[in-house]
Design a protein around this motif. Structure first.
Motif, PDB file in Angstrom:
ATOM      1  N   GLU A 180       0.854  -1.184   0.000  1.00  0.00           N
ATOM      2  CA  GLU A 180       0.000   0.000   0.000  1.00  0.00           C
ATOM      3  C   GLU A 180       0.891   1.235   0.000  1.00  0.00           C
ATOM      4  OE1 GLU A 180      -3.753   2.062   2.443  1.00  0.00           O
ATOM      5  OE2 GLU A 180      -2.894   0.160   3.130  1.00  0.00           O
ATOM      6  N   HIS A 202      -1.752  -7.876  -4.112  1.00  0.00           N
ATOM      7  CA  HIS A 202      -2.645  -6.734  -3.891  1.00  0.00           C
ATOM      8  C   HIS A 202      -1.814  -5.447  -3.787  1.00  0.00           C
ATOM      9  CE1 HIS A 202      -6.113  -4.874  -1.265  1.00  0.00           C
ATOM     10  NE2 HIS A 202      -5.921  -4.241  -2.397  1.00  0.00           N
ATOM     11  N   THR A 204      -2.288  -1.274  -3.461  1.00  0.00           N
ATOM     12  CA  THR A 204      -3.200  -0.160  -3.198  1.00  0.00           C
ATOM     13  C   THR A 204      -2.442   1.143  -3.394  1.00  0.00           C
ATOM     14  OG1 THR A 204      -4.421  -1.485  -1.579  1.00  0.00           O
ATOM     15  CG2 THR A 204      -4.748   0.898  -1.506  1.00  0.00           C
ATOM     16  N   TYR A 226      -4.361  -7.873  -8.032  1.00  0.00           N
ATOM     17  CA  TYR A 226      -5.468  -7.026  -7.608  1.00  0.00           C
ATOM     18  C   TYR A 226      -4.942  -5.606  -7.428  1.00  0.00           C
ATOM     19  CZ  TYR A 226      -9.040  -5.197  -4.302  1.00  0.00           C
ATOM     20  OH  TYR A 226      -9.982  -4.439  -3.665  1.00  0.00           O
ATOM     21  N   GLU A 228      -5.871  -1.633  -6.596  1.00  0.00           N
ATOM     22  CA  GLU A 228      -6.865  -0.770  -5.955  1.00  0.00           C
ATOM     23  C   GLU A 228      -6.360   0.670  -6.008  1.00  0.00           C
ATOM     24  OE1 GLU A 228      -8.858  -0.259  -1.492  1.00  0.00           O
ATOM     25  OE2 GLU A 228      -7.864  -2.127  -2.059  1.00  0.00           O
ATOM     26  N   ARG A 230      -7.131   4.537  -4.996  1.00  0.00           N
ATOM     27  CA  ARG A 230      -7.930   5.277  -4.023  1.00  0.00           C
ATOM     28  C   ARG A 230      -7.715   6.785  -4.148  1.00  0.00           C
ATOM     29  NH1 ARG A 230      -9.920   3.014   0.768  1.00  0.00           N
ATOM     30  NH2 ARG A 230      -9.797   0.724   0.882  1.00  0.00           N
ATOM     31  N   ALA A 255     -10.108  -2.068  -8.787  1.00  0.00           N
ATOM     32  CA  ALA A 255     -11.064  -1.347  -7.933  1.00  0.00           C
ATOM     33  C   ALA A 255     -10.691   0.125  -7.868  1.00  0.00           C
ATOM     34  CB  ALA A 255     -11.074  -1.955  -6.535  1.00  0.00           C
ATOM     35  N   ARG A 257     -11.760   3.430  -5.562  1.00  0.00           N
ATOM     36  CA  ARG A 257     -12.465   3.850  -4.352  1.00  0.00           C
ATOM     37  C   ARG A 257     -12.251   5.353  -4.152  1.00  0.00           C
ATOM     38  NH1 ARG A 257     -13.677  -1.169  -2.739  1.00  0.00           N
ATOM     39  NH2 ARG A 257     -12.051  -2.787  -2.861  1.00  0.00           N
ATOM     40  N   GLU A 283     -14.617  -2.940  -9.715  1.00  0.00           N
ATOM     41  CA  GLU A 283     -15.365  -2.430  -8.562  1.00  0.00           C
ATOM     42  C   GLU A 283     -15.214  -0.917  -8.465  1.00  0.00           C
ATOM     43  OE1 GLU A 283     -15.462  -3.166  -3.709  1.00  0.00           O
ATOM     44  OE2 GLU A 283     -14.608  -4.682  -5.049  1.00  0.00           O
TER      45      GLU A 283
END
Length: 784
Positions: A180, A202, A204, A226, A228, A230, A255, A257, A283
């Motif tokens: 992350e 993953h 982020t 994956y 993500e 943000r 994703a 967000r 998503e």
């Protein structure tokens, strides 16, 4: 004036320092397993005395500004170290040298402006590292993590200062599983900075602007599964071709967000699809769409069908110009192969019939927390709509009629699961129509009062939790799982209604007890949750739960959720720990025991009374009470006898043939009172005795061994004692027919023994020459 103010502020500062010094931090508490909790204890430094026994140390939310090289020296077996939000600004280079076993380190939200690779060099076992929220600009001058070959999770960056990502930052992280990076203020990104990480599951990214997004994507497409993104504004996002290797990207989920999009930028994002051929899930959470749905996807075949994407999730989508929104006809073709769609809490009130008919592969549709009503649902579930749909979720919408909802959904021939929970149905009709393949129905939190035959008989799973049900009497022959918690049921439902039931959850009702027979009546029940009810801890219930080990296997929430509500003595205790009293559980046996004990006690008392002449004492007490209520002496006019004679029946010959002849035939004659002759027939003997004594001047006691052995004329004449001995006179005359030892007189004749000790008595002489003198003395005694 100035010196005065200076002195004042000096005093205030000293008082503050004194207060701060006086408030000593709470001591560090450690459990037996080596887990030490020091959160929010106002520590200003690492507590001293830490030993090798400490395996987990949590010092979050303290005031520790400095960590020295010797502060953690003794913690050689430490595995977890939590230092989040502790105000740390300095860590010495050798501070973590002894922590070779450390696996989890959290240094987030402190004041570290510079990061040193020497901190992490000894941490060869480290798997989790959180450096997020510290005000550093870069990740150290040299490679920080090159020695952390076992690191699996890494969190770095901050909201303001972190401005650059370099190639050396992530060198050596070969086993990293989750990364992350919080870099909303990112100003520079060196190409290939993230390319060194292989097989990253993953990633982020917190990026305020999209300027570096394409560069990051070029580096991670070959390694991330994956992604993500943000807190990013994609309003002006423009896609340009990526320079990537020929290797196929493993990315399966993407994703966004808290992101901002426009119609145009959405079209640009679709151009990523050719680079992610394995992408199966997209998503959007808490996103804003600044557009009207005027999408124009690329004409290429790949883009036209979203590649292999099968799951689309949209939660809390905000569309400022919603009233101008198009009918989405431009994206109909994109969703032909999508199997799962979730549009949650996004103010959806209608899915156009034509759109529903285009979703030919759709198997799962979730429209929770929207504005659907029966009228618009009828248009959405039109003929040939959602032909492959198996699961439909309409939870927390504005549906009002169960009957209409079931009838509308008859067009969904393959529908097996329906969730219409958190709607306001209230009334349930007697009959309803449902899709023929219905197996699952969720009616929880629907304000239902009564369950009727409207429920389809084909159900295998039924959820009616959190309603107002006080009974359940519907026959469901195929039901395998029943969820009926948070209602008002007072007992378990009848097992004959669910012949194949496997799971039942009936927590938080009004159930007071259940028995072995009730559980055994469910032939296939393997899981039961019945905790948090109002259990009456009766003997039958406790014996059933405590003596049957199989109960713990069926009751999956046993024992902590099973508490006694009554009796008051056991209230609040766990059913497993409750122990009823013997009296509560064996009342019949206790009563029989008490009765038997009382019987034994009565027999014992009777035996003691017989042995110690208790009955005699009681009768004497009653005679005394009777005597007390009469006048102490009868009036002179009522005295009609010279003497009352008390004698044993065995001495009656001497009394009647000698004493009576001598006294009643003398000159002058004496009038004697004898019980055989002068007692009034039919009158109570006690009254006869007392009246005769009161009407006689004297009482003559004819004493002998017979008199004593017969317990003083079988107690009948002994009642005269009280009246006689209460008077301080010489009304008693003792005549001894034969010599009687004083010790031969029973102890209970205490008055008689006293008179024999203190008064003179007459002895009957065997010599006839002396008998005349005896009679003369007796006459004189009676006359006195």
């Amino acid at each position: 004036m100035l010196p005065t103010l200076w002195n004042f502020w000096t005093v205030v500062a000293m008082i503050g320092l004194l207060k701060e010094g006086c408030s000593a931090p709470e001591p560090l508490s450690c459990a037996a397993a080596g887990v030490c909790d020091g959160r929010s204890r106002s520590f200003t430094s690492i507590p001293s005395g830490l030993t090798a026994a400490v395996k987990s140390l949590d010092l979050s939310d303290n005031k520790i500004t400095y960590i020295g090289h010797g502060d953690l020296r003794g913690c050689v077996n430490l595995q977890t170290l939590m230092l989040e939000s502790s105000g740390i600004n300095t860590i010495e280079d050798a501070a973590f040298d002894s922590l070779g076993s450390l696996e989890h380190l959290d240094l987030s939200n402190n004041h570290l402006t510079n990061l040193s690779s020497s901190w992490f060099r000894p941490l060869s076992s480290l798997k989790y590292l959180n450096l997020m929220g510290n005000p550093y600009r870069t990740l150290g001058e040299t490679s920080l993590f090159s020695k952390l070959t076992n690191l699996q999770t890494l969190r770095v960056g901050n909201t303001v200062a972190f401005s650059g990502i370099r190639r050396i930052d992530f060198v050596g992280l070969t086993s990293l599983d989750e990364l992350e990076v919080k870099a909303p203020g990112l100003q520079s990104y060196e190409p290939n900075s993230l390319r060194s990480i292989q097989d990253l599951r993953h990633l982020t990214l917190h990026l305020r602007e999209h300027a570096f997004l394409l560069q990051v994507l070029a580096d991670i497409l070959s390694s991330v599964t994956y992604l993500e993104v943000r807190d990013t504004s994609l309003n002006s996002f423009h896609f340009s071709e990526l320079s990537v290797d020929e290797t196929t990207s493993p990315m399966k989920k993407l994703a966004f967000r808290n992101a901002a999009l426009t119609d145009k930028s959405f079209n640009e994002l679709l151009k990523l699809l050719p680079y992610t051929p394995e992408l199966s899930e997209v998503e959007f959470d808490d996103c804003t769409l600044n557009g009207v749905g005027d999408f124009h996807p690329s004409e290429s075949d790949v883009v036209r069908e979203l590649g292999k994407v099968q799951t689309v999730t949209i939660r809390r989508l905000h569309i400022p110009n919603f009233y101008l929104f198009y009918d989405l006809s431009t994206v109909y073709s994109l969703l032909k192969k999508v199997k799962r769609i979730t549009v949650e809490n996004s103010k959806v009130f209608l899915v156009p019939c034509l759109f529903s008919q285009h979703l030919k592969s759709l198997e799962f549709l979730d429209l929770s927390e929207n504005l659907m009503v029966e009228e618009y649902l009828k248009n959405s579930a039109c003929e040939d709509a959602w032909p492959a749909l198996q699961t439909l979720v309409l939870s927390q919408n504005h549906l009002r009629s169960i009957e209409k909802t079931g009838e509308i959904l008859l067009t969904l021939k393959n529908l097996t699961a329906l969730d219409i929970s958190r709607n306001s149905f209230h009334h349930m009709p007697d009959t309803c129509q449902w899709p023929p393949k219905m197996r699952f129905l969720n009616l929880s939190s629907a304000r239902i009062q009564v369950i009727k035959a409207c429920i389809p008989q084909t159900l295998e799973v039924l959820d009616v939790s959190n309603n107002n049900l006080d009974s359940f009497s519907l026959y469901l022959p195929r039901l395998q799982e029943l969820y009926i918690s948070r209602n008002k049921l007072k007992t378990l439902p009848d097992a004959s209604l669910f012949p194949v039931l496997l799971v039942m959850k009936i927590r938080e009702n009004a159930i007071s007890t259940f028995s072995k027979d009730q559980l055994d009546s469910f032939p296939k029940l393997g899981t039961l949750e019945a905790g948090d009810n109002h259990f009456v801890c009766s003997c039958e219930f406790l014996s059933f739960t405590l003596e049957r080990p199989a109960v713990a296997q069926v009751l999956v929430d046993w024992p902590d959720s099973y508490l006694c509500d009554s009796p008051p003595r056991l209230q609040g205790q766990r059913v497993q720990d409750a122990r009823p009293s013997v009296l509560e559980c064996h009342q019949a046996a206790v009563v029989c025991g008490i009765c038997l004990a009382l019987l034994v006690l009565i027999l014992l008392v009777c035996g003691l009374c017989h042995h110690f002449h208790g009955l005699w004492y009681l009768r004497m007490m009653w005679a005394w009470l009777q005597a007390k209520r009469k006048p102490k002496r009868a009036p002179c006019r009522d005295v009609c006898y010279d003497a009352f004679v008390s004698y044993s029946e065995q001495d009656s010959y001497w009394v009647e043939n000698l004493m009576v002849q001598q006294l009643e035939n003398s000159d002058p004659p004496f009038k004697l009172c004898l019980h055989k002759r002068d007692f009034v027939p039919g009158k109570w003997i006690i009254d006869n005795i007392i009246d005769s004594i009161e009407k006689s001047h004297k009482t003559v006691f004819v004493l002998s061994e017979n008199f004593v052995r017969s317990e003083w004329c079988k107690y009948e004449l002994d009642f005269s004692h009280f009246r006689l001995f209460d008077e301080s006179n010489d009304a008693a005359i003792l005549v001894l027919l034969e010599r009687i030892e004083k010790k031969a007189v029973p102890q209970r004749f205490c008055k008689l023994r006293k008179i024999m000790n203190t008064k003179t008595y007459l002895e009957w002489p065997l010599d006839e020459a002396q008998q005349e003198m005896f009679w003369a003395n007796l006459r004189t005694a009676i006359k006195s």
